[in-house]
Motif scaffolding. Structure first.
Motif, PDB file in Angstrom:
ATOM      1  N   PHE A 184     -38.695  35.111 -83.016  1.00 28.57           N
ATOM      2  CA  PHE A 184     -39.000  34.494 -81.720  1.00 28.57           C
ATOM      3  C   PHE A 184     -40.302  33.703 -81.821  1.00 28.57           C
ATOM      4  CE2 PHE A 184     -40.992  34.608 -77.477  1.00 28.57           C
ATOM      5  CZ  PHE A 184     -40.001  33.990 -76.739  1.00 28.57           C
ATOM      6  N   ALA A 185     -41.392  34.361 -82.168  1.00 30.33           N
ATOM      7  CA  ALA A 185     -42.693  33.694 -82.241  1.00 30.33           C
ATOM      8  C   ALA A 185     -43.204  33.537 -83.666  1.00 30.33           C
ATOM      9  CB  ALA A 185     -43.720  34.471 -81.418  1.00 30.33           C
ATOM     10  N   TYR A 186     -42.658  34.275 -84.588  1.00 30.01           N
ATOM     11  CA  TYR A 186     -43.081  34.125 -85.991  1.00 30.01           C
ATOM     12  C   TYR A 186     -41.879  34.358 -86.895  1.00 30.01           C
ATOM     13  CZ  TYR A 186     -43.252  39.252 -86.677  1.00 30.01           C
ATOM     14  OH  TYR A 186     -42.944  40.583 -86.792  1.00 30.01           O
ATOM     15  N   GLY A 187     -42.063  34.039 -88.171  1.00 28.41           N
ATOM     16  CA  GLY A 187     -40.940  34.136 -89.102  1.00 28.41           C
ATOM     17  C   GLY A 187     -39.890  33.076 -88.826  1.00 28.41           C
ATOM     18  N   VAL A 188     -40.342  31.921 -88.306  1.00 35.96           N
ATOM     19  CA  VAL A 188     -39.421  30.868 -87.889  1.00 35.96           C
ATOM     20  C   VAL A 188     -39.571  29.670 -88.813  1.00 35.96           C
ATOM     21  CG1 VAL A 188     -38.814  29.306 -86.011  1.00 35.96           C
ATOM     22  CG2 VAL A 188     -39.577  31.630 -85.491  1.00 35.96           C
TER      23      VAL A 188
END
Length: 258
Positions: free
Chosen positions: A121-125
């Motif tokens: 959602f906010a990281y690992g993108v």
């Protein structure tokens, strides 16, 4: 526009409570739609733990990021997390309002980010390669949205000046504004800080709300803080250090500002 106000103060009759109400009224009066996440009133669970991934295999050790990733991808997150994520996706702007406690945000607000900012959602993108290192620091799911801090503190403004004992306010807020808000893509406008809150009288309150009102009116027109974009060509990838020709001689937080 849609505005999400995440409010972190335990007393609704406090100065913070009054400023929260003023913010909502000012924004609504200008035609905006506002949602408020009042974390204390919500009895927000601040601790990220295995309960946030209720469908995980309980026979395996809890892994904060990997269990978060699976729960987000599979739609099995705790319901309160999913609701706050939906609010963030709905919002055109995010306002965080909190008192500065021990040089940072209250634990309940930090816990909001710990839980709501799920992996995927906010990281690992995004792509991680020799030319890009994910969609972050100027990219990500929050790109195109705005964010602003409304912060109160009992200290004097001079205490937070460049040579003040507490350190510069911009430095203290850098981990929040750059590391939490800019990281997933928010355009972060300069914060609104109220100093010496124990010396607030009617006249000063009127001045404070007048200044806050102007800042809210300019939420979409104010120039964002000039953070450098990670994948914009100024950083070595994958080292993620500034290239030698960028801001030579500068180190620390200021080097990451244009």
């Amino acid at each position: 526009m849609n505005v999400l106000l995440v409010y972190a103060h335990p007393e609704s009759t406090s100065l913070n409570g009054s400023l929260r109400d003023f913010t909502v009224q000012r924004l609504q009066g200008a035609g905006h739609t506002v949602q408020v996440s009042d974390l204390y009133a919500m009895n927000w669970k601040a601790v990220l733990d295995a309960d946030d991934a209720p469908q995980r295999d309980p026979s395996q050790p809890f892994h904060a990021s990997l269990d978060s990733k699976r729960a987000y991808a599979e739609g099995t997150q705790a319901a309160d997390i999913a609701r706050e994520q939906e609010k963030l996706l709905w919002a055109d702007a995010l306002i965080l309002q909190f008192p500065m406690w021990w040089f940072s945000m209250p634990a309940i607000l930090k816990g909001w980010f710990d839980r709501v900012y799920a992996y995927g959602f906010a990281y690992g993108v995004g792509e991680h390669s020799d030319s890009r290192w994910g969609e972050r620091y100027g990219e990500g799911k929050m790109k195109g949205k705005r964010a602003m801090l409304v912060v109160t503190t009992g200290g004097w403004e001079s205490h937070y000046s460049p040579r003040g004992i507490n350190g510069p306010m911009d430095d203290l807020l850098f981990p929040i504004q750059h590391g939490i808000l800019y990281y997933p893509g928010f355009d972060v406008v300069p914060p609104f800080v109220v100093y010496r809150t124990s010396r607030m009288d009617e006249a000063r309150y009127a001045e404070t709300t007048a200044e806050l009102g102007l800042r809210l009116d300019e939420l979409w027109s104010a120039r964002p803080i000039g953070f450098r974009q990670q994948n914009g060509g100024e950083y070595e990838i994958p080292a993620l250090t500034l290239k030698d020709e960028i801001a030579p001689g500068l180190e620390g937080f200021s080097a990451h500002l244009r």
